[in-house]
Design an enzyme around this catalytic site. Structure first.
Site, short mmCIF file in Angstrom:
data_model
loop_
_atom_site.label_atom_id
_atom_site.label_comp_id
_atom_site.label_asym_id
_atom_site.label_seq_id
_atom_site.Cartn_x
_atom_site.Cartn_y
_atom_site.Cartn_z
N THR A 1 0.84 -1.19 0.00
CA THR A 1 0.00 0.00 0.00
C THR A 1 0.88 1.24 0.00
O THR A 1 1.86 1.32 0.74
CB THR A 1 -0.94 0.03 1.22
N PHE B 1 1.10 5.19 0.77
CA PHE B 1 0.50 6.25 1.56
C PHE B 1 1.09 7.59 1.16
O PHE B 1 2.24 7.66 0.70
CB PHE B 1 0.79 6.05 3.06
#
Length: 284
Positions: free
Chosen positions: A174, A176
């Site tokens: 992921t 960010f």
């Protein structure tokens, strides 16, 4: 003693965003928050120093709503962080893998573990976030219900891990972005830089093709380009883009100037100019 910075994240203690905060800023004070809207509002109001906001996952795609919220928030991207995702299947103490009938988690985590859940043959339940699902499973104490969340969440809520690393692909990561209410552009000529911006092209034939031509002719690498509808109009499309380079460098400056010829007036907005995370080297 220096003041510990407060970093807000969406979710409950033990969420992947919580882990990203601690990895990126080991001495910070992570602050949980129920929604992305509330996170951005808290940053804008000065209640916290920064925000750690997930923007996309290599398996499940982009995080819904973020592209709509950021351009209008008045906030600035000052950094990025990549977090390899390791999802754990957890349940109350004494539960067994064979006894699990349902598993709940955030929709992104469920998407990252789709093949595993299908093979397990249980019902998938969408929760508000991964850590919140772990907390609810712990509070119920029902040994037939499990959650998919982080190892940190299992420790916080006293759950047992029944199966480790249940993500479908090992590369699940992921990305960010770190948000601030203050502009802080990375220094030019101080290492690899990413520039993030949004724009709307004019509603004329080949506008996007022409708008992006300047990036090709100036030898720039556009690593991200996504479109989404704004204000419910099928004609008004906003584009969100990441490009390698600094706006003060001649090639990107020229490309952005050319882009403006084909965009709606005042629609081109730079959201951030920040250091590229070292993780980018693994897929360059």
């Amino acid at each position: 003693m220096s003041k510990r910075i407060k970093i807000i994240f969406q979710g409950e203690p033990g969420a992947n965003s919580h882990i990203a905060c601690l990895e990126a800023y080991p001495n910070c004070t992570p602050v949980p928050c129920p929604t992305f809207e509330d996170c951005l509002a808290a940053i804008a109001a000065g209640d916290v120093d920064l925000g750690m906001i997930p923007i996309e996952n290599s398996l499940a795609g982009r995080v819904a709503d973020i592209h709509h919220l950021m351009p209008t928030s008045g906030l600035h991207i000052i950094g990025e962080w990549f977090l390899p995702i390791r999802n754990q299947l957890m349940a109350p103490p004494g539960a067994t893998l064979k006894g699990i009938q349902s598993v709940e988690s955030h929709i992104m985590a469920l998407g990252q573990c789709r093949k595993f859940i299908r093979k397990l043959g249980v019902k998938a339940i969408v929760g508000a976030d991964t850590a919140g699902s772990a907390r609810e499973v712990a509070e119920r104490g029902d040994k037939s219900r499990a959650a998919i969340a982080s190892r940190l969440a299992a420790q916080i809520y006293g759950l047992e891990i029944l199966k480790e690393d249940v993500e479908d692909e090992a590369h699940s990561t992921t990305r960010f972005v770190v948000l601030s209410r203050k502009t802080k552009w990375a220094k030019r000529n101080d290492g690899p830089v990413v520039t993030t911006f949004v724009f709307q092209v004019r509603n004329i034939p080949a506008a996007l093709y022409k708008a992006l031509g300047g990036f090709a002719t100036n030898g720039l690498n556009m690593t991200k380009l996504e479109s989404y509808m704004i204000e419910g109009s099928f004609a008004a499309t906003q584009f969100y883009s990441d490009v390698e380079g600094h706006p003060d460098h001649r090639n990107l400056k020229l490309a952005l100037e050319e882009l403006q010829f084909f965009t709606q007036p005042e629609s081109l907005k730079v959201l951030g100019v920040y250091p590229a995370h070292p993780f980018r080297k693994t897929f360059s």
